[in-house]
Write an enzyme that holds these catalytic residues in place. Structure first.
Site, PDB file in Angstrom:
ATOM      1  CE  LYS A  28      -3.524  -2.536   2.432  1.00 55.63           C
ATOM      2  NZ  LYS A  28      -4.616  -2.641   1.311  1.00 55.63           N
ATOM      3  CG  MET A  29       5.098   1.257  -0.690  1.00 52.29           C
ATOM      4  SD  MET A  29       5.850   1.794   0.945  1.00 52.29           S
ATOM      5  CE  MET A  29       6.578   3.603   0.289  1.00 52.29           C
ATOM      6  CG  ASP A  30      -1.258   2.646  -3.434  1.00 52.74           C
ATOM      7  OD1 ASP A  30      -1.247   1.477  -2.665  1.00 52.74           O
ATOM      8  OD2 ASP A  30      -2.697   2.775  -3.548  1.00 52.74           O
ATOM      9  CG  LEU A 341     -35.776 -56.509  50.263  1.00 50.70           C
ATOM     10  CD1 LEU A 341     -37.245 -57.260  50.278  1.00 50.70           C
ATOM     11  CD2 LEU A 341     -35.155 -56.719  51.751  1.00 50.70           C
ATOM     12  CB  SER A 344     -34.077 -55.873  44.965  1.00 53.85           C
ATOM     13  OG  SER A 344     -32.751 -55.559  45.052  1.00 53.85           O
ATOM     14  N   GLY A 345     -32.696 -57.464  42.010  1.00 55.24           N
ATOM     15  CA  GLY A 345     -32.218 -56.514  40.832  1.00 55.24           C
ATOM     16  C   GLY A 345     -30.871 -55.967  40.881  1.00 55.24           C
ATOM     17  CB  SER A 414     -26.264 -51.269  52.665  1.00 55.29           C
ATOM     18  OG  SER A 414     -27.087 -50.960  51.419  1.00 55.29           O
TER      19      SER A 414
END
Length: 505
Positions: A28-30, A341, A344-345, A414
């Site tokens: 951009k020297m111009d 219990l 119970s799964g 538990s």
């Protein structure tokens, strides 16, 4: 605008990369009337910055790209400039002598076996010269052989040099694979896991020091951690300052450790074998580029034990904080305690949940009654006191694992509410997540008839729940039912995501 921060940053990166020739194109020297004074001022400012970086060859060219001044041909608007145009400069600059022709290094890219009679090792020669008949060594195996042929698409060569891509065949059939490096046996690279490097951070996300990154070095990929940031560099002033992390475009000097040794040369002597990239293991983004300075003396490694570390060890405290573990695993240490219990799964849920969490990337450990009683609690019976001691031991194991960012799953009857409360206190209430498997006694009897039959006949200790000695939890985090165990793991995972324990991706 002159020499802005971006120009300084890019020039500093250029110096890190070891580029010896720089052309400063003042565009951009111009816009400034082709003023020689403006051009000279910008060049002087840039030269003053570059003088601190050790770049030996810097040329300045005034341009106006809009009007073509000094881009391809000389400019009539700047008769005071007598140098080459930008294109002529780029086409005529000599860079061949910048290559390293001393140290032969060829990372193996592919092993080519088009038929049973040909076995070749393809790759790009990073540095040095290899000739037909040369003795070469394979790293890391250190096996040696002689070069039989140097094969290219255009025919065999007597010798090859950088940056040629060739296929070498050897006189002996030895084990070579991608990631191995061919070298001359009297000129070996370093083989180290610990080294210093200059590094540029390229990711929008700031560096997370606890991340175990992938490191791509030539054709080899392994894992690496950032042990220490020695300093960060201000690109405007080149001042060095302490830092705990790097953000986007920040750079400095770091210490790294890799899982497998890398075969490297210092970057200043060999750009190819001295450079690497870091890759984020989650996003797969390239997050940083690095230039290896040299290996680390073991006495200088930042992982050595300091006086503060010794004091922590004396107190029984680990040298890695819980937050660091949790960032590494991308989860929070927590315990999912499943009560209910017998029949119970609970166990079906616990084992299924463990598998699904593992498949999602979680780090998880499962404890359940029979396996713990077979080892950790082997000497304990089923009296109330021994039941409590049994669960106390499990709780402390969970706490140790949770402190290290690991999710634990516990499946235990538990039956006592007060004991469950004590377990939660040991683990810490914020980490304790209670899941109650709601099932009546008759359902549990049908699911597990043999233990109940033996208990009724007096052949074993009473099963909790048979005589009302199971206390239903007063405030569980989740209540689930065994007949829905196909959906229950997903419900717990959704709960863990909602509570921030495990972010599902």
């Amino acid at each position: 605008k002159g020499v802005i921060t971006q120009t300084r940053r890019h020039t500093y990166i250029v110096s890190l990369l070891g580029i010896k020739h720089v052309v400063l194109a003042v565009n951009k020297m111009d816009l400034v009337g082709y003023s020689r004074e403006v051009f000279d001022r910008i060049c002087a400012d840039y030269q003053g910055f570059v003088s601190k970086l050790g770049i030996p060859d810097v040329d300045c060219i005034p341009l106006s790209a809009l009007h073509g001044d000094n881009v391809i041909r000389e400019s009539e608007g700047m008769p005071w400039y007598n140098g080459k145009s930008l294109l002529e400069f780029l086409e005529t600059i000599h860079i061949g002598s910048d290559r390293n022709f001393r140290d032969f290094r060829m990372p193996v890219q592919y092993v080519l076996r088009p038929d049973g009679g040909f076995r070749g090792y393809a790759g790009k020669i990073a540095s040095g010269i290899v000739k037909q008949g040369d003795t070469v060594m394979v790293l890391p195996s250190r096996q040696t052989s002689r070069v039989d042929r140097i094969v290219t698409y255009d025919g065999d060569l007597d010798q090859a040099f950088p940056p040629q891509s060739v296929t070498l065949t050897l006189e002996d059939e030895i084990d070579i694979s991608r990631g191995d490096v061919l070298v001359h046996p009297d000129n070996l690279p370093r083989a180290e896991r610990h080294f210093e490097a200059k590094m540029v951070w390229m990711d929008e996300e700031a560096m997370a020091r606890e991340t175990l990154f992938y490191i791509k070095h030539n054709t080899q990929t392994t894992k690496a951690r950032i042990d220490e940031i020695r300093y960060q560099v201000d690109v405007n002033t080149l001042e060095k300052s302490p830092a705990d992390t790097f953000a986007l475009n920040e750079m400095g000097r770091v210490v790294l450790t890799t899982v497998k040794p890398l075969h490297f040369d210092p970057y200043e002597t060999n750009h190819h074998t001295g450079s690497f990239v870091l890759i984020d293991p989650v996003t797969n983004n390239t997050v940083a580029v690095g230039m290896i300075i040299d290996r680390m003396d073991p006495a200088d490694l930042p992982s050595r034990i300091t006086q503060m570390d010794e004091e922590q060890i004396e107190r029984g405290q680990g040298l890695i904080g819980t937050e660091t573990y949790e960032k590494r695993y991308n989860q929070k240490g927590a315990t999912i305690w499943i009560t209910g219990l017998l029949g119970s799964g609970k166990n079906v849920l616990a084992f299924t949940l463990e598998k699904q969490l593992f498949e999602l990337g979680a780090t998880v450990v499962l404890f359940e009654g029979s396996t713990v009683r077979g080892g950790l609690s082997q000497e304990l019976n089923h009296s109330p006191a021994d039941r409590a001691e049994h669960l106390r031991r499990v709780a402390h194991m969970c706490r140790l694992l949770n402190d290290r960012g690991i999710i634990t799953i516990c499946s235990f009857i538990s039956p006592d509410e007060d004991i469950r409360r004590q377990v939660a206190e040991i683990i810490e209430p914020d980490r304790f997540h209670l899941v109650y498997m709601d099932a009546d006694l008759e359902t549990c009897r049908r699911n597990k008839p043999e233990p109940y039959r033996r208990a009724e006949q007096g052949l074993s200790t009473p099963v909790p729940g048979m005589h009302g000695d199971y206390e239903v939890p007063s405030g569980p985090d989740l209540v689930l039912h065994g007949h829905e165990n196909g959906k229950n793991p997903g419900r717990i995972i959704a709960y863990l995501e909602k509570t921030g324990v495990f972010p599902v991706k």
